[in-house]
Design an enzyme around this catalytic site. Structure first.
Site, PDB file in Angstrom:
ATOM      1  N   SER A  20      -2.544  -3.823  -2.727  1.00 32.50           N
ATOM      2  CA  SER A  20      -2.674  -3.879  -4.181  1.00 32.50           C
ATOM      3  C   SER A  20      -2.882  -2.478  -4.733  1.00 32.50           C
ATOM      4  CB  SER A  20      -3.820  -4.813  -4.574  1.00 32.50           C
ATOM      5  OG  SER A  20      -3.773  -5.113  -5.948  1.00 32.50           O
ATOM      6  N   ASN A  21      -3.356  -2.378  -5.951  1.00 32.80           N
ATOM      7  CA  ASN A  21      -3.634  -1.069  -6.551  1.00 32.80           C
ATOM      8  C   ASN A  21      -4.842  -1.183  -7.474  1.00 32.80           C
ATOM      9  OD1 ASN A  21      -2.647  -1.749  -9.346  1.00 32.80           O
ATOM     10  ND2 ASN A  21      -0.767  -2.091  -8.187  1.00 32.80           N
TER      11      ASN A  21
END
Ligand code: CTP
Ligand code: CA
Length: 227
Positions: free
Chosen positions: A33-34
């Site tokens: 993810s980020n």
């Protein structure tokens, strides 16, 4: 009432906003993810609703509450976000891509929990669909496509390239400097880039104020309504 639109400049317009990060499954307990918080996308959605638009917010996992009066669709992966968005394309007047969509996902997510081995591990990643480019490619003349481009300083040319490659009407170039613009912070420094030569360099603003400026620019792109 706080939930009533402040003005009606977007009245009757169907606005779809993507927000937040996506999660790309590695195995049953892990993902890629980020750091996107979803704040910018949620602020844009709220601002559009405040101007009278009918707003659908398609969001990855974030710890934010959607403002009242907004239809919220929760998704996890880029492919789920793409599916939700695509199903709305034909009934969308303005599509605003504020999500930090993961560009890649693990090619073969694993069921259950991967055990630690005794050596290195390799993981093959494949590309996710580009949701905004998908909208840009199929949109009609009356539909608007708006994007964000998070670039390191000096990336304005990259942003302009994205505007053209994705057939957008406007792109908000977001300077990434980790402290007062970008992910997980409350302010942004945006430069709004349209199809002509005109660019609007905004100062450091809260994400709410930046959303207001962005929608002011979108409003200027709307076909003039007969009064
Ligand atoms: N976007 C999208 N779907 C993707 C990737 C990006 O809808 N799979 C949208 C984002 O929401 C944003 C715009 O496209 O509005 C630009 O995203 P960005 O990550 O800056 O650009 P990319 O085209 O992915 O290129 P790169 O990450 O290599 O800079
Ligand atoms: Ca990207």
């Amino acid at each position: 009432l706080a939930s009533l639109p402040h003005d009606s400049s977007f009245s009757g317009l169907r606005v779809v906003v993507t927000a937040g990060p996506t999660r790309e499954k590695i195995d049953g307990v892990r993902f890629i993810s980020n750091y996107s918080s979803g704040k910018m996308g949620f602020a844009v959605a709220r601002e559009a609703a405040d101007r009278g638009a009918k707003v659908t917010l398609i969001t990855g996992p974030v710890s934010l509450e959607a403002p009242p009066g907004i239809r919220r669709i929760d998704v996890q992966s880029a492919r789920e976000m793409n599916e939700a968005a695509e199903s709305l394309f034909s009934e969308t007047d303005i599509f605003i891509g504020a999500a930090a969509v993961a560009d890649y996902r693990p090619a073969e997510p694993i069921e259950g929990k991967v055990k630690k081995g005794d050596s290195e591990m390799e993981m093959r990643l494949v590309q996710n669909p580009d949701i905004l480019a998908g909208f840009g490619a199929q949109k009609s003349a009356r539909q608007l496509a708006i994007g964000f481009a998070l670039e390191e300083a000096g990336g304005i040319e990259h942003a302009r390239t994205k505007l053209e490659a994705k057939n957008l009407d406007l792109i908000a170039f977001n300077t990434f400097n980790g402290t007062d613009s970008g992910f997980e912070v409350d302010t942004n420094i945006l430069t709004l880039i349209g199809r002509g030569d005109e660019t609007v360099a905004l100062t450091k603003l809260t994400k709410e104020a930046a959303a207001g400026k962005l929608l002011d620019a979108v409003e200027r792109l709307l076909p003039r309504k007969a009064k």
